[in-house]
Design an enzyme around this catalytic site. Structure first.
Site, mmCIF file in Angstrom:
data_model
loop_
_atom_site.group_PDB
_atom_site.id
_atom_site.type_symbol
_atom_site.label_atom_id
_atom_site.label_comp_id
_atom_site.label_asym_id
_atom_site.label_seq_id
_atom_site.Cartn_x
_atom_site.Cartn_y
_atom_site.Cartn_z
ATOM 1 N N ASN A 36 0.872 -1.176 0.000
ATOM 2 C CA ASN A 36 0.000 0.000 0.000
ATOM 3 C C ASN A 36 0.907 1.224 0.000
ATOM 4 O OD1 ASN A 36 -1.763 2.062 0.559
ATOM 5 N ND2 ASN A 36 -2.306 1.344 2.619
ATOM 6 N N TRP A 37 0.984 1.878 -1.166
ATOM 7 C CA TRP A 37 1.943 2.980 -1.283
ATOM 8 C C TRP A 37 1.386 4.296 -0.737
ATOM 9 C CZ3 TRP A 37 4.354 1.782 -6.809
ATOM 10 C CH2 TRP A 37 5.071 0.590 -6.708
ATOM 11 N N LYS A 38 0.130 4.268 -0.296
ATOM 12 C CA LYS A 38 -0.478 5.464 0.305
ATOM 13 C C LYS A 38 -0.215 6.691 -0.585
ATOM 14 C CE LYS A 38 -0.221 3.194 4.748
ATOM 15 N NZ LYS A 38 -0.057 3.281 6.197
ATOM 16 N N HIS A 41 -9.491 1.152 4.783
ATOM 17 C CA HIS A 41 -8.233 1.277 5.529
ATOM 18 C C HIS A 41 -8.470 2.195 6.739
ATOM 19 C CE1 HIS A 41 -4.145 2.452 6.546
ATOM 20 N NE2 HIS A 41 -3.756 1.351 5.927
ATOM 21 N N GLU A 72 -6.857 4.561 7.913
ATOM 22 C CA GLU A 72 -6.633 5.996 7.648
ATOM 23 C C GLU A 72 -7.851 6.613 6.976
ATOM 24 O OE1 GLU A 72 -2.910 5.486 5.600
ATOM 25 O OE2 GLU A 72 -1.980 4.894 7.492
ATOM 26 N N GLU A 124 -5.428 -5.116 10.570
ATOM 27 C CA GLU A 124 -4.349 -4.166 10.832
ATOM 28 C C GLU A 124 -4.610 -3.420 12.137
ATOM 29 O OE1 GLU A 124 -2.326 -2.883 6.927
ATOM 30 O OE2 GLU A 124 -4.097 -1.654 7.164
ATOM 31 N N GLY A 155 2.621 1.974 10.787
ATOM 32 C CA GLY A 155 3.572 3.071 10.648
ATOM 33 C C GLY A 155 4.309 3.424 11.931
ATOM 34 N N SER A 212 3.493 -2.504 10.271
ATOM 35 C CA SER A 212 4.946 -2.605 10.433
ATOM 36 C C SER A 212 5.524 -3.955 10.008
ATOM 37 C CB SER A 212 5.346 -2.263 11.865
ATOM 38 O OG SER A 212 4.972 -0.922 12.166
ATOM 39 N N GLY A 236 2.819 -1.164 4.280
ATOM 40 C CA GLY A 236 2.935 0.250 3.947
ATOM 41 C C GLY A 236 4.389 0.646 3.743
ATOM 42 N N GLY A 237 5.005 1.175 4.786
ATOM 43 C CA GLY A 237 6.364 1.712 4.700
ATOM 44 C C GLY A 237 7.371 0.804 4.015
HETATM 45 P P1 PGA Z 1 2.897 0.034 7.690
HETATM 46 O O1 PGA Z 1 1.415 0.309 7.097
HETATM 47 O O2 PGA Z 1 3.383 -1.237 7.050
HETATM 48 O O3 PGA Z 1 3.686 1.242 7.282
HETATM 49 O O4 PGA Z 1 2.740 -0.116 9.151
HETATM 50 C C1 PGA Z 1 0.522 -0.740 6.898
HETATM 51 C C2 PGA Z 1 -0.759 -0.246 6.291
HETATM 52 O O5 PGA Z 1 -1.216 0.855 6.669
HETATM 53 O O6 PGA Z 1 -1.361 -0.917 5.445
#
Ligand code: PGA
Length: 246
Positions: free
Chosen positions: A9-11, A94, A96, A164, A170, A210, A231-232
């Site tokens: 997920n490149w956000k 998600h 967010e 999640e 993050g 993470s 994500g990251g």
């Molecule tokens: P993260 O994000 O791997 O940076 O913790 C995961 C996500 O939000 O899907």
């Protein structure tokens, strides 16, 4: 046997050039992955991403969609529009989006139903806050999100769920493999209660929060974990070490 699925997920990261460059760099590194591989760039880069990924084992996903086909919804994108440019997956609900854009379980449900009707694979997210976990309410939060978000689904087998925990996104703080497995088990049990064991046995449940090269293998070794939403650690070539984890 459930085939693992690892999604990046490149956000809100990477412009057009950076998007295609990363796909190009990752293509040879992930070509022998056993897992299904999905990259989710931003809307504006989806078409280029689809073109860049053509002929590879990489599928392209969006990070959101609207449940209506078209209309006066400024700033929104429909599932039909995603489908028309070759997008195959869509992340729905998600945390967010739930937190910053008030996305509700009801909207998640409508989006999941719409995505499935179009042949898009929905990756439906759920997960508790730190406060909820500390108060002993993690299970009821996750079960509630699944019951509401996945109700009245015809093709439940095609749904992917991403558990999640919000406190692990993050933050560098991963849920322990036992915590992650337990919560993915809550998801599976809820699907079993709603749709029966056959369905629960095939629905894939990812863990997210993470995930990185150093912890992917131990997470994937757990019974209830069928993949990861990352994500990251999906933003560089190192993502290949997550995708090819064994
Ligand atoms: P993260 O994000 O791997 O940076 O913790 C995961 C996500 O939000 O899907």
């Amino acid at each position: 046997m459930r085939r693992p699925i690892i999604a990046g997920n490149w956000k809100m990261h990477k412009d057009a050039k950076e998007t295609t460059a990363l796909i190009e760099a990752l293509t040879p590194l992930v070509k022998d992955a056993k897992a299904e591989v999905v990259f989710c760039p931003t809307y504006v880069n989806l078409k280029d991403a689809v073109t860049q990924a053509e002929g590879t084992n990489i599928g392209i996903g969006a990070q959101n969609m609207h449940y209506e086909t078209q209309g006066a919804f400024t700033g929104e994108v429909s599932g039909e529009m995603l489908k028309a440019i070759g997008v195959q997956y869509v992340v729905i609900g998600h945390s967010e989006r739930r937190e910053y854009y008030n996305e509700t379980d009801e909207a998640v449900n409508l989006k999941a139903i719409k995505a499935l009707s179009l042949g898009l694979t929905p990756i439906v997210c759920c997960g508790e806050t730190l406060e909820e976990r500390e108060a002993g309410n993690a299970q009821s939060k996750v079960v509630g999100q699944i019951k509401a978000g996945l109700k009245d689904i015809d093709d439940i087998e095609k749904v992917v769920v991403a558990y999640e925990p919000i406190w692990a996104i993050g933050t560098g703080k991963t849920a322990s493999k036992e915590e992650a497995d337990e919560a993915c088990g809550w998801v599976r049990q809820t699907i079993q209660d709603m749709y029966g064991k056959d369905a629960a046995d095939v629905v894939r449940v990812q863990y997210g929060g993470s995930v990185k090269p150093a912890n992917i293998a131990e997470l994937m070794a757990m019974d209830n974990i069928d993949g990861a939403l990352v994500g990251g650690a999906s933003l560089t070539e190192d993502f290949a070490k997550v995708v090819v984890y064994d």
